[in-house]
Design a protein around this motif. Sequence first.
Motif, PDB file in Angstrom:
ATOM      1  N   UNK A   1       0.702  -1.148   0.051  1.00 15.60           N
ATOM      2  CA  UNK A   1       0.179   0.046  -0.106  1.00 15.60           C
ATOM      3  C   UNK A   1       1.002   1.358   0.186  1.00 15.60           C
ATOM      4  N   UNK A   2       0.629   2.080  -0.870  1.00 19.32           N
ATOM      5  CA  UNK A   2       1.355   3.551  -1.103  1.00 19.32           C
ATOM      6  C   UNK A   2       0.601   4.444  -0.164  1.00 19.32           C
ATOM      7  N   UNK A   3       1.139   4.987   0.856  1.00 22.33           N
ATOM      8  CA  UNK A   3       0.434   6.216   1.523  1.00 22.33           C
ATOM      9  C   UNK A   3       0.938   7.479   1.233  1.00 22.33           C
ATOM     10  N   UNK A   4       1.614   7.684  -0.147  1.00 24.87           N
ATOM     11  CA  UNK A   4       2.332   8.906  -0.433  1.00 24.87           C
ATOM     12  C   UNK A   4       1.244   9.927  -0.216  1.00 24.87           C
ATOM     13  N   UNK A   5       1.657  11.124   0.326  1.00 23.37           N
ATOM     14  CA  UNK A   5       0.744  12.297   0.832  1.00 23.37           C
ATOM     15  C   UNK A   5       1.601  13.591   0.422  1.00 23.37           C
ATOM     16  N   UNK A   6       0.649  14.573   0.419  1.00 14.55           N
ATOM     17  CA  UNK A   6       1.534  15.938   0.109  1.00 14.55           C
ATOM     18  C   UNK A   6       2.397  16.277   1.903  1.00 14.55           C
ATOM     19  N   UNK A   7       3.628  16.636   1.404  1.00 15.36           N
ATOM     20  CA  UNK A   7       4.561  16.953   2.555  1.00 15.36           C
ATOM     21  C   UNK A   7       5.186  18.198   2.391  1.00 15.36           C
TER      22      UNK A   7
ATOM     23  N   UNK B   1       8.296  19.257   2.769  1.00 16.61           N
ATOM     24  CA  UNK B   1       9.758  19.024   2.294  1.00 16.61           C
ATOM     25  C   UNK B   1       9.742  17.758   1.200  1.00 16.61           C
ATOM     26  N   UNK B   2       9.136  16.395   1.449  1.00 14.48           N
ATOM     27  CA  UNK B   2       9.251  15.628   0.579  1.00 14.48           C
ATOM     28  C   UNK B   2       8.265  15.516  -0.646  1.00 14.48           C
ATOM     29  N   UNK B   3       8.723  15.522  -1.824  1.00 16.24           N
ATOM     30  CA  UNK B   3       7.653  15.480  -2.853  1.00 16.24           C
ATOM     31  C   UNK B   3       6.813  14.062  -3.029  1.00 16.24           C
ATOM     32  N   UNK B   4       5.744  14.214  -3.130  1.00 12.20           N
ATOM     33  CA  UNK B   4       4.947  12.958  -3.347  1.00 12.20           C
ATOM     34  C   UNK B   4       5.527  12.168  -4.071  1.00 12.20           C
ATOM     35  N   UNK B   5       5.934  12.407  -5.355  1.00 10.75           N
ATOM     36  CA  UNK B   5       6.341  11.503  -6.432  1.00 10.75           C
ATOM     37  C   UNK B   5       7.471  10.677  -5.897  1.00 10.75           C
ATOM     38  N   UNK B   6       8.421  11.084  -5.008  1.00  7.89           N
ATOM     39  CA  UNK B   6       9.432  10.251  -4.420  1.00  7.89           C
ATOM     40  C   UNK B   6       9.226   9.469  -3.539  1.00  7.89           C
ATOM     41  N   UNK B   7       7.962   9.730  -2.737  1.00 11.18           N
ATOM     42  CA  UNK B   7       7.312   8.756  -1.917  1.00 11.18           C
ATOM     43  C   UNK B   7       6.624   7.635  -2.479  1.00 11.18           C
ATOM     44  N   UNK B   8       6.093   7.877  -3.940  1.00  9.25           N
ATOM     45  CA  UNK B   8       5.462   6.961  -4.760  1.00  9.25           C
ATOM     46  C   UNK B   8       6.589   5.954  -5.228  1.00  9.25           C
ATOM     47  N   UNK B   9       7.708   6.593  -5.767  1.00 13.23           N
ATOM     48  CA  UNK B   9       8.846   5.809  -6.042  1.00 13.23           C
ATOM     49  C   UNK B   9       9.256   4.913  -5.064  1.00 13.23           C
ATOM     50  N   UNK B  10       9.439   5.434  -3.614  1.00 18.85           N
ATOM     51  CA  UNK B  10       9.651   4.510  -2.575  1.00 18.85           C
ATOM     52  C   UNK B  10       8.914   3.235  -2.490  1.00 18.85           C
ATOM     53  N   UNK B  11       7.740   3.298  -2.669  1.00 18.69           N
ATOM     54  CA  UNK B  11       6.642   2.366  -2.711  1.00 18.69           C
ATOM     55  C   UNK B  11       6.989   1.254  -3.752  1.00 18.69           C
ATOM     56  N   UNK B  12       7.358   1.736  -5.010  1.00 21.93           N
ATOM     57  CA  UNK B  12       7.726   0.567  -5.960  1.00 21.93           C
ATOM     58  C   UNK B  12       8.998   0.285  -5.661  1.00 21.93           C
ATOM     59  N   UNK B  13       9.799   0.700  -5.029  1.00 22.01           N
ATOM     60  CA  UNK B  13      11.210   0.300  -4.525  1.00 22.01           C
ATOM     61  C   UNK B  13      10.908  -0.948  -3.589  1.00 22.01           C
ATOM     62  N   UNK B  14       9.972  -0.523  -2.744  1.00 15.80           N
ATOM     63  CA  UNK B  14       9.699  -1.696  -1.761  1.00 15.80           C
ATOM     64  C   UNK B  14       9.137  -2.818  -2.478  1.00 15.80           C
ATOM     65  N   UNK B  15       8.170  -2.741  -3.742  1.00 13.54           N
ATOM     66  CA  UNK B  15       7.712  -3.896  -4.382  1.00 13.54           C
ATOM     67  C   UNK B  15       8.773  -4.905  -4.924  1.00 13.54           C
ATOM     68  N   UNK B  16       9.709  -3.987  -5.610  1.00 19.40           N
ATOM     69  CA  UNK B  16      11.056  -4.658  -6.165  1.00 19.40           C
ATOM     70  C   UNK B  16      11.783  -5.163  -5.296  1.00 19.40           C
TER      71      UNK B  16
ATOM     72  N   UNK C   1      -4.804   6.398   0.166  1.00 17.56           N
ATOM     73  CA  UNK C   1      -3.828   5.411  -0.200  1.00 17.56           C
ATOM     74  C   UNK C   1      -4.249   4.640  -1.513  1.00 17.56           C
ATOM     75  N   UNK C   2      -3.224   4.048  -2.005  1.00 21.31           N
ATOM     76  CA  UNK C   2      -3.262   3.330  -3.373  1.00 21.31           C
ATOM     77  C   UNK C   2      -2.483   2.095  -3.120  1.00 21.31           C
ATOM     78  N   UNK C   3      -2.845   1.086  -4.062  1.00 18.57           N
ATOM     79  CA  UNK C   3      -2.258   0.004  -4.170  1.00 18.57           C
ATOM     80  C   UNK C   3      -1.007  -0.094  -4.849  1.00 18.57           C
ATOM     81  N   UNK C   4       0.140  -0.299  -4.632  1.00 24.33           N
ATOM     82  CA  UNK C   4       1.342  -0.350  -5.632  1.00 24.33           C
ATOM     83  C   UNK C   4       1.327  -1.790  -6.246  1.00 24.33           C
TER      84      UNK C   4
END
Length: 195
Positions: free
Chosen positions: A106-112, A114-129, A165-168
Amino acid sequence: MDSKPDLARSDTLDLLRLRRSVPPINLDGPGPGAEELDAILTIASRVPDHGKLSPWRFLVIEGDGRLRVGELIAEAYAADNPGADAKRLDLERNRLAHAPLVVAVVSSAAPHVKIPEWEQVLSAGAVCMNLVVAANAAGFATAWLTEWFAYDRRVLDALGLDPREKLAGFIHLGRAREIPSDRPRPILSDIVTRI
């Protein structure tokens, strides 16, 4: 002593060179036990994570839980496709029942601030891999899939995802009954630009 890494000789590199997704229908048990799964998920969570936000989490779907979630999937499909026959509904009902274990990331990327939301989404993709690679290194076969129900709000709500939240992906884990032949891979000259 030569300090250059030998890219031709490494168990990790061999694994990465040969890793291949195995369709869930070709996955059998046994799946990882509790300790093995904890080790796999621990490794999966060791990813780049700007701001140490951990903008992801795991849902472990196993045993009868696979069938309960499958029923939710079939109900959502039937609601959108009232003419669906029993065979199709059975296919939807069993989407998560082939592999002995499925981990939803589950990706819980959210506005922050300091941290761009896109980087949070990429982190969830890295978790999957990382999860896929760790499971393969532990001797399991995997398939990282989403399918239509990963984007269906009714299914996500039933799984307990927050509205933001979204499903990665759903990572199916098991033992390969057979490994499919490799698919064509990109030709480096088609995808690499040197600047």
